[in-house]
Design a protein around this motif. Structure first.
Motif, short mmCIF file in Angstrom:
data_model
loop_
_atom_site.label_atom_id
_atom_site.label_comp_id
_atom_site.label_asym_id
_atom_site.label_seq_id
_atom_site.Cartn_x
_atom_site.Cartn_y
_atom_site.Cartn_z
N GLU A 1 0.84 -1.19 0.00
CA GLU A 1 0.00 0.00 0.00
C GLU A 1 0.88 1.24 0.00
OE1 GLU A 1 -3.70 1.99 2.54
OE2 GLU A 1 -2.79 0.09 3.15
N GLU A 2 0.58 2.15 -0.90
CA GLU A 2 1.37 3.37 -1.00
C GLU A 2 0.48 4.58 -0.77
OE1 GLU A 2 3.37 3.55 -4.71
OE2 GLU A 2 4.53 1.70 -4.41
N HIS A 3 1.03 5.56 -0.10
CA HIS A 3 0.32 6.81 0.14
C HIS A 3 1.05 7.91 -0.62
CE1 HIS A 3 -2.21 5.01 3.25
NE2 HIS A 3 -1.12 4.37 3.65
#
Length: 898
Positions: free
Chosen positions: A569-571
């Motif tokens: 998961e990347e923000h």
């Protein structure tokens, strides 16, 4: 030769044309074609539309021979819809002949449907040179007649025809054919029924096609287990999405994409005839001019158009100036093409001009006139076809239509609906360019009856409600009459069972069946598969979801496994205000400037840079004027014409001028279904222009010019030094009062009755300020000219002159507005020259703390606040509406805020 015959075996599984014993696998049509070839009965194929046209002509001749045509049972239907009625009668006729019915030998009363067919059959001569081309039923009847005669002793070269179904189960005259083949020395044994089995069944049900495609592609990509046996992909529905999933994994595509009548090459004929029929739709004309029919000769070459590029560009540009035909812009373009265009372009331009300036009347579509209009299209398609299959299909469609039109009565006009039915019948369905079959380790078929899994595995993609051939239903009296005439009528359920039994036999031959259900397709849920329900009932299997196939980092389905990895998961970082930073670009500074350019520059520098500095614009076909823009141009032209022809035009003269200019500047208002809109626009134009001329006369103003062109030098004090541009454009209406004081009016066709009044009152009507500056420069005025708007849609003035506008507005400070406009232009051009290009619309939204999906009310509030802030700082804000433009996606805005 040895043959395996099955009622469902027409067509073959890909790369699998032979049976288990080395015999050719054939269905009814394939076997008939083989026997025709062996007995010398082959003939050229005839298009179905030609047969329908032949039968329509037979019906017409029969009706003409009757003293009372109304006595013919389908006469009323034929009078209303001759093509559909003739096609339906022909289908009934072929179905009746397929049973073995011989209408010529039937005497006495018959049911109405069969009586009509018998009456028509009296004039039918079946054959290529006869009155009706043969159907498959006629081919079968001809074979049987020949085998009943001397041909029974001819060598057929066939040793055996092994039957998957007993001959007595087959419909019509097929049992008799096999008895004749047996008499001719052909062995016709019945293959033993396969042992009934229940394959291991796994069903995966997805919510959408993409998830299902991933399941099927992963299964095909996973290593096979030894017990899997041979693998067959049963593609029961289109595999376009599945093929993309396979290509992402480096696997070959299945290549099953359903044929469709909506393929691009099937649209050429209908589009061409739409343009050739009055009233001419300029948007359809633009689409025809812009139509590309072939890719370029190499990767960098421009695609080949139906209309050559030299003619296409100029004619489209003319339509962009005047969205109609026959006007000055259209004639100028034709003259330019004739002067310096190559011969094909000149010929094409002349053909298009003849077609649209003398279109076929909508109520007079005679077959011979229609056929003659198609001659140029045939020649052009032949010239550019280059052996391309799809374009040759278009050429075949056009030639077929000409052949059909030649069979119809030239004195009877075709209704538009009938013509479209004929075109559809001539077109057929075309393959998709993505229907490419690639070599794979698995076999592929599209129907369960074609399966020969032999204990292997079947991956069943997209099982849904089976589309069984619809057998004609005859009522009891009709069935009795058919049998009395030599026919053999099976119950429709018995015919359907031939298909179902063959499908079940194919599926039961597999050791394992894996069914993947993709869910809705084109927003429609597929019907339940009866075959799948039958297997599920026998196996008692539960349906799985794609998510249930993943356990940790392993994906498993029916004994095959693959490792899977969940993405991290990347923000993302917050997106900064959109701003294009480029190298210093003084070369982008304009040499010419118009008010439209200036407004775009102030509202959204990015939009200006793309459209004007870099000349990145929509294609001419997409920029064709329509809606308010088109109507505004039309009414402007009406004003210009009236000023030159009438000092004080009457309502009748205004209406006549409007009617005369519609075909040239707004021809789409003459299209069917637009009468109410045209009438409403005309009524408003007559009323508002009457108010314009009366108001000017009552105020003592005399019009001195319309669309007055100007081109003046304007020096801008940029940071890189003074930069002079040519400020050019045209003023809508110039006028003078009794004292000789000039005034300028700008005409606007707008739904808003407050927008331009607000701009005037707040001193932000920079268009009026620009026009006042040009008048002052041209006439060396010491005081600015009077300025104002006239709202064409509502017939109102926006002006400080109380004789024009009773609202007692404060005169606008045009010099202040002009100076603020120049200051804003200078600031933006300094930014561009230094390498910064802002997206104005996006910046306004972000500064107000709004997202791209803000409501119109939120956006309007933000604009009001920004205008107030800019005004307090001595500047101005030009509102931009590029969320509805072609550039919106470049700055993350979509939709239309207007």
């Amino acid at each position: 030769m040895r043959i395996e015959f099955g009622w469902s075996l027409d067509g073959t599984a890909w790369a699998d044309g032979t049976g288990a014993r080395g015999a050719a696998r054939m269905g009814p049509r394939s076997l008939v074609q083989l026997l025709q070839n062996r007995l010398g009965l082959t003939r050229p194929a005839v298009e179905p539309a030609v047969r329908v046209a032949q039968y329509v002509r037979l019906v017409e001749e029969h009706l003409a021979s009757l003293p009372d045509p109304s006595a013919f049972w389908p006469a009323r239907s034929f009078a209303v819809d001759p093509w559909s009625t003739g096609r339906q009668l022909l289908r009934w006729r072929d179905e009746a002949v397929a049973t073995g019915w011989r209408p010529s030998g039937v005497e006495g009363p018959l049911p109405e449907r069969l009586a009509a067919l018998r009456d028509l059959e009296q004039t039918v001569v079946v054959g290529t040179a006869g009155t009706l081309a043969p159907s498959p039923a006629d081919d079968l009847a001809e074979l049987i007649a020949l085998l009943e005669g001397d041909a029974a002793t001819w060598p057929l070269g066939i040793e055996e025809v092994a039957l998957h179904e007993p001959a007595e189960r087959l419909p019509g005259r097929w049992p008799h054919l096999f008895s004749l083949l047996t008499a001719a020395g052909v062995d016709c044994p019945v293959l033993p029924a396969p042992e009934a089995g229940a394959p291991a069944l796994t069903v995966v049900e997805a919510l959408d096609e993409w998830s299902a495609a991933d399941v099927a592609a992963r299964y095909l990509a996973a290593p096979a287990a030894p017990e899997d046996g041979p693998l067959t992909v049963l593609a029961a529905r289109g595999t376009d999405v599945l093929d993309r999933a396979l290509h992402r994994r480096g696997l070959p595509a299945v290549g099953h994409v359903e044929p469709s009548t909506d393929r691009a090459h099937h649209q050429v004929l209908g589009l061409f005839l739409d343009v050739a029929t009055a009233p001419v739709d300029v948007h359809q004309l633009a689409a025809l001019l812009d139509l590309r029919v072939l890719p370029g000769a190499d990767g960098d070459a421009e695609p080949v158009g139906l209309v050559p590029a030299a003619a296409r560009r100029r004619l489209l540009r003319a339509l962009g100036r005047e969205p109609g035909v026959g006007g000055p812009a259209w004639r100028e373009a034709l003259g330019q093409i004739a002067a310096d265009g190559p011969a094909p372009a000149v010929e094409a331009a002349r053909a298009v001009d003849r077609m649209v300036t003398d279109p076929l009347p909508a109520e007079g579509l005679r077959p011979d006139l229609l056929s003659s209009r198609l001659d140029w299209l045939v020649e052009r398609l032949r010239a550019v076809a280059r052996g391309e299959g799809e374009l040759l299909a278009t050429l075949t469609q056009v030639r077929t239509l000409q052949q059909v039109l030649g069979m119809l009565d030239p004195s009877v006009p075709l209704a538009r609906r009938t013509l479209q039915q004929v075109i559809d019948s001539c077109g057929g369905s075309g393959p998709s360019p993505r229907a490419v079959r690639e070599v794979a380790d698995w076999a592929v078929t599209t129907r369960p009856a074609q399966l020969r899994a032999a204990g292997g595995t079947v991956l069943w993609w997209g099982p849904s409600a089976e589309e069984l051939p619809a057998a004609e239903r005859w009522d009891t009296a009709e069935a009795a009459a058919l049998e009395a005439g030599g026919g053999r009528v099976l119950d429709p359920a018995a015919v359907a069972s031939l298909q179902v039994d063959a499908a079940l036999a194919g599926l039961r031959g597999a050791r394992r069946v894996i069914a993947v259900l993709p869910g809705p397709f084109a927003e429609e849920a597929p019907g339940p598969s009866g075959l799948l329900a039958h297997l599920e009932a026998a196996a008692g299997a539960e349906r799985l979801s794609p998510e249930s196939l993943i356990d940790g980092d392993t994906w498993t389905l029916a004994g095959r496994t693959l490792p899977v990895t969940a993405p991290v998961e990347e923000h993302g970082e917050p997106v900064p205000p959109l701003e294009r930073r480029i190298a210093p670009a003084p070369h982008l500074l304009p040499e010419r400037l118009s008010y439209t350019q200036a407004a775009s520059l102030l509202a959204c520098p990015q939009h200006w840079a793309l459209e004007y500095a870099l000349d990145v614009r929509p294609a001419e076909v997409a920029a064709l004027p329509t809606g308010a823009r088109m109507i505004g141009t039309l009414v402007h032209a009406v004003v210009e014409t009236l000023v030159h022809e009438h000092a004080h035009p009457t309502p009748e003269q205004i209406g006549a001028t409007f009617d005369a200019l519609v075909p040239q500047l707004a021809s789409e208002l003459d299209l069917p279904g637009r009468a109410a809109e045209r009438s409403e626009v005309r009524e408003r134009a007559v009323r508002s222009l009457g108010a314009l001329f009366r108001g000017l006369a009552d105020a003592g103003l005399r019009i001195t010019g319309t669309e007055s062109r100007f081109s003046l030098p304007l020096t801008l004090p940029l940071a890189v030094g003074p930069h002079t541009v040519t400020f050019r454009g045209s003023r809508d209406v110039d006028a003078v009062d009794a004292q000789g004081r000039p005034s300028v009016l700008d005409l606007k066709w707008s739904r808003s009755r407050t927008r331009y009044g607000d701009l005037f009152d707040t001193g932000e009507a920079i268009q009026l300020a620009a026009y006042a500056w040009t008048v002052a420069q041209e006439q060396s005025l010491t005081e600015p000219a009077g300025v104002g708007y006239f709202l064409l849609r509502s017939g109102e003035f926006v002006s400080a002159d109380p004789a024009l506008d009773p609202r007692r507005r404060t005169p606008m400070d045009v010099e202040d507005a002009w100076s603020r406009m120049l200051a804003g232009i200078t600031t933006v051009l300094d930014e561009v020259a230094s390498g910064t290009v802002r997206a104005g619309c996006r910046a306004l939204i972000e500064e107000a703390g709004l997202g791209a999906g803000a409501t119109w009310a939120q956006h309007a509030k933000a604009v009001t606040a920004a205008r107030t802030t800019a005004r307090a700082a001595g500047g101005l804000l030009v509102e931009d509406h590029c969320a509805g433009s072609e550039y919106a996606q470049l700055c993350g805005l979509t939709g239309d805020r207007r």
